[in-house]
Design a protein around this motif. Structure first.
Motif, PDB file in Angstrom:
ATOM      1  N   CYS A  12      20.595  46.681  25.463  1.00 47.86           N
ATOM      2  CA  CYS A  12      20.446  46.475  26.909  1.00 47.86           C
ATOM      3  C   CYS A  12      20.316  47.813  27.640  1.00 47.86           C
ATOM      4  O   CYS A  12      19.549  47.941  28.600  1.00 47.86           O
ATOM      5  N   ILE A  24      20.114  46.427  35.007  1.00 46.67           N
ATOM      6  CA  ILE A  24      20.022  45.196  34.233  1.00 46.67           C
ATOM      7  C   ILE A  24      21.279  44.381  34.514  1.00 46.67           C
ATOM      8  O   ILE A  24      22.378  44.932  34.570  1.00 46.67           O
ATOM      9  N   ARG A  27      21.427  36.985  34.030  1.00 49.43           N
ATOM     10  CA  ARG A  27      21.131  35.903  34.972  1.00 49.43           C
ATOM     11  C   ARG A  27      22.290  34.902  34.942  1.00 49.43           C
ATOM     12  O   ARG A  27      22.823  34.579  33.883  1.00 49.43           O
ATOM     13  N   VAL A  30      21.983  31.865  32.608  1.00 48.21           N
ATOM     14  CA  VAL A  30      22.136  32.230  31.197  1.00 48.21           C
ATOM     15  C   VAL A  30      23.613  32.406  30.861  1.00 48.21           C
ATOM     16  O   VAL A  30      24.103  31.907  29.841  1.00 48.21           O
ATOM     17  N   ASP A  82      17.567  39.809  24.630  1.00 49.47           N
ATOM     18  CA  ASP A  82      16.345  39.262  25.193  1.00 49.47           C
ATOM     19  C   ASP A  82      16.360  39.620  26.681  1.00 49.47           C
ATOM     20  O   ASP A  82      17.109  39.029  27.457  1.00 49.47           O
ATOM     21  N   LEU A  83      15.562  40.584  27.067  1.00 51.55           N
ATOM     22  CA  LEU A  83      15.593  41.044  28.452  1.00 51.55           C
ATOM     23  C   LEU A  83      15.168  39.963  29.435  1.00 51.55           C
ATOM     24  O   LEU A  83      15.424  40.077  30.624  1.00 51.55           O
ATOM     25  N   GLY A  84      14.567  38.877  28.949  1.00 48.58           N
ATOM     26  CA  GLY A  84      14.257  37.744  29.799  1.00 48.58           C
ATOM     27  C   GLY A  84      15.503  37.015  30.282  1.00 48.58           C
ATOM     28  O   GLY A  84      15.451  36.268  31.259  1.00 48.58           O
ATOM     29  N   ASP A  85      16.628  37.239  29.600  1.00 50.78           N
ATOM     30  CA  ASP A  85      17.904  36.652  30.007  1.00 50.78           C
ATOM     31  C   ASP A  85      18.558  37.437  31.140  1.00 50.78           C
ATOM     32  O   ASP A  85      19.613  37.052  31.636  1.00 50.78           O
ATOM     33  N   TYR A  86      17.932  38.523  31.535  1.00 49.89           N
ATOM     34  CA  TYR A  86      18.522  39.443  32.508  1.00 49.89           C
ATOM     35  C   TYR A  86      17.604  39.643  33.705  1.00 49.89           C
ATOM     36  O   TYR A  86      16.381  39.625  33.582  1.00 49.89           O
ATOM     37  N   GLY A  87      18.227  39.853  34.829  1.00 53.51           N
ATOM     38  CA  GLY A  87      17.491  40.319  35.994  1.00 53.51           C
ATOM     39  C   GLY A  87      17.416  41.825  35.874  1.00 53.51           C
ATOM     40  O   GLY A  87      18.421  42.482  35.602  1.00 53.51           O
ATOM     41  N   THR A  88      16.240  42.369  36.027  1.00 55.88           N
ATOM     42  CA  THR A  88      16.075  43.818  35.898  1.00 55.88           C
ATOM     43  C   THR A  88      15.301  44.353  37.090  1.00 55.88           C
ATOM     44  O   THR A  88      14.578  43.618  37.766  1.00 55.88           O
TER      45      THR A  88
END
Length: 94
Positions: A12, A24, A27, A30, A82-88
C-alpha cells in the motif's frame, strides 16, 4: 501472519513513497465487508460462542483479535493490496 501483514502494508505504501499517490485510504464498503466476513466466520468459534471469557473478546463480547482460517489462506489474500479497494489521490507536483 505478521510478515504477511507487513508485506501488505508495504504494498500500500510503495506507490505513496514513490510519489505516485498522495494518500491511500480503505473504502468504507470494503472495510465493512471485510469485518462482516470475519465476524461471520468467528460466530461459532470456541472463542466467540458458548460464554467463553478471554482476552480475545472486547467489552461487547466481539472478537477483534483472532483471524479465522488457515494462515496460508491469509498469505494468499494479503500478497498484494488491490488498490481498487482504496480511495487514493494523485500526488500533486510542486
Amino acid at each position: 501472519m505478521i510478515e504477511s501483514q507487513i508485506n501488505y502494508v508495504l504494498s500500500c505504501l510503495r506507490p505513496v513513497c514513490r510519489g505516485k499517490l498522495g494518500q491511500i485510504d480503505v473504502r468504507q464498503l470494503v472495510q465493512d465487508s471485510f469485518n462482516s466476513d470475519i465476524q461471520t466466520a468467528l460466530a461459532d468459534a470456541v472463542w466467540s460462542a458458548g460464554g467463553c471469557r478471554s482476552w480475545y473478546l472486547d467489552e461487547n463480547g466481539v472478537n477483534r483479535t483472532i483471524r479465522p482460517g488457515f494462515t496460508w489462506k491469509y498469505w494468499l489474500r494479503t500478497r498484494k493490496a488491490d488498490l481498487g479497494d482504496y480511495g487514493t489521490t494523485v500526488r500533486q507536483s510542486r
